[in-house]
Enzyme design. Sequence first.
Site, PDB file in Angstrom:
ATOM      1  N   SER A 224       0.845  -1.106  -0.119  1.00 39.86           N
ATOM      2  CA  SER A 224       0.071   0.071   0.047  1.00 39.86           C
ATOM      3  C   SER A 224       0.746   1.378   0.044  1.00 39.86           C
ATOM      4  O   SER A 224       1.968   1.327  -0.576  1.00 39.86           O
ATOM      5  CB  SER A 224      -0.871  -0.035   1.076  1.00 39.86           C
TER       6      SER A 224
ATOM      7  N   HIS B 116      -2.843  -1.250  -3.049  1.00 33.45           N
ATOM      8  CA  HIS B 116      -3.869  -0.319  -2.761  1.00 33.45           C
ATOM      9  C   HIS B 116      -3.624   1.093  -3.764  1.00 33.45           C
ATOM     10  O   HIS B 116      -2.195   1.126  -4.034  1.00 33.45           O
ATOM     11  CB  HIS B 116      -4.138   0.052  -1.251  1.00 33.45           C
TER      12      HIS B 116
ATOM     13  N   ASP C  37      -4.708  -4.075   6.253  1.00 33.38           N
ATOM     14  CA  ASP C  37      -4.798  -5.175   5.322  1.00 33.38           C
ATOM     15  C   ASP C  37      -3.817  -6.000   4.782  1.00 33.38           C
ATOM     16  O   ASP C  37      -2.842  -5.432   4.493  1.00 33.38           O
ATOM     17  CB  ASP C  37      -5.542  -4.515   4.091  1.00 33.38           C
TER      18      ASP C  37
END
Lengths: 187, 279
Positions: A10, A37, A130
Amino acid sequence: MHKAVIIGGSAGSFQVITRILSAMPANFPLPVLLCLHRLKHVRSGFVEALSIKSSIPVIEPMDKEQIKPGRAYLAPANYHMYIELGNKIALSTEEPVNHSRPSIDLSFITAAQVYREKLIGIILSGANRDGAYGLKRVKDHGGMAIVQDPEECQVKTMTDTSLKMTKVDHIFNTNEIIRFLQKIKHP
Amino acid sequence: MTITDLDLQYFVSSLKTLSRYDLSNYSDKSLKRRLQKVLEDYNTTIIGLINRMMNDQLFVEKVVRDITVNTTELFRDPPVWHLLRSRVLPRFKDNSTINIWHAGCSTGQEVYSMMILLHEMGMFDRAKIFASDINTDVLDTAKHGVYKYRFNLNYLDNFDKVIKQNPLNFDEYKDVPYEKYFDIDKQKDIMQMKPFLVSKPIFRKHDLVTEGNIFYNKFDLIMCRNVIIYFNYALQNKVFELFHSNLYPKGGLVLGLHESILGPWASKFERLGQSYVKK
């Protein structure tokens, strides 16, 4: 030996992933599954940006696309990317998980179920939890768990949470990840 | 608790006996995940769930609603809407009527997007809009045309990209006010579609898997976005057959950005950008 590599990242992972992809041998024997992401407004242009430097093709797959070695599959914006039995991609527009769609956990969990001990999971820099649970599932199924060295990460939330949840096989900096992947030979 | 293949089979076959819903051709992965979520939400087991379904028909309907995926947004994927605007819809410009079917319309944001675009293109009055979904809850939302405002802020961004800007000419900018099509009430956190949009479409409950064409019309355009990703190959082919036989010659089909026609029906359509045209 191994059948696939899955990488989640991310915030702060874009440059790392670019370096990894540019250092891949053109005949890399495994598929590389990427779940990254991205900012909500950067929905297009991401795959092109990754492709420029990558030595293997980077694809935003279609639903039910067959997974082939030597290619990188990037989870498309606004879809979850699942790995299905029969070596196929399945996409989904289900609700975001951990505020994320694509969710790294979902890609890792489904890949772990399919490739089991033949999967290498790598978690990179990120500002979100996540991916941590997904990496645990990779390890639970006998796969190899690798986390980017938090010392090197721009944002450590993702790697720290992963390290708390899972006894990982390796903590590698970017160069070590690259060297590790370059050593993977044809089965 | 993880759902095994056997659990899933048991659930699907029970549902088939208890109702006319047949999920046996749904994609396993998403079905398993949805089922798992249902079990967690009701804090029960597969056995418990099915026992309750046997005694309560309304509960069966509720479970089916929970298990189907219902996400949609206004002007999702602006490039697809650019394509509709520049290449797909102009092909029907001279038609006296334009029939459009939104198959699997969920809460209806795409139905409203289409009507807004048609209105901007001067084709609204001649269009007949049909919309269907398996889930009556989401159809109710679609019929009312009221959406959360804050949750959907990125809608406005998409609206600007599709309606205000011209992707072929960035110097062109049409300052279309939102109030032309919907009212925003920030206090109540809602956006309400205008009555002339809300009253237009014909919404019907419809199961793509077991029912044919329920609208007694053929279509110039079918929109079915991010629905078939939940179906397996056999079921996808069945749906493509339904679409093909209910499109007018040269009718259009628009799928989700990452969906495509695989298999025998591919040769019966031509590609037009991201969309398909019946041969």
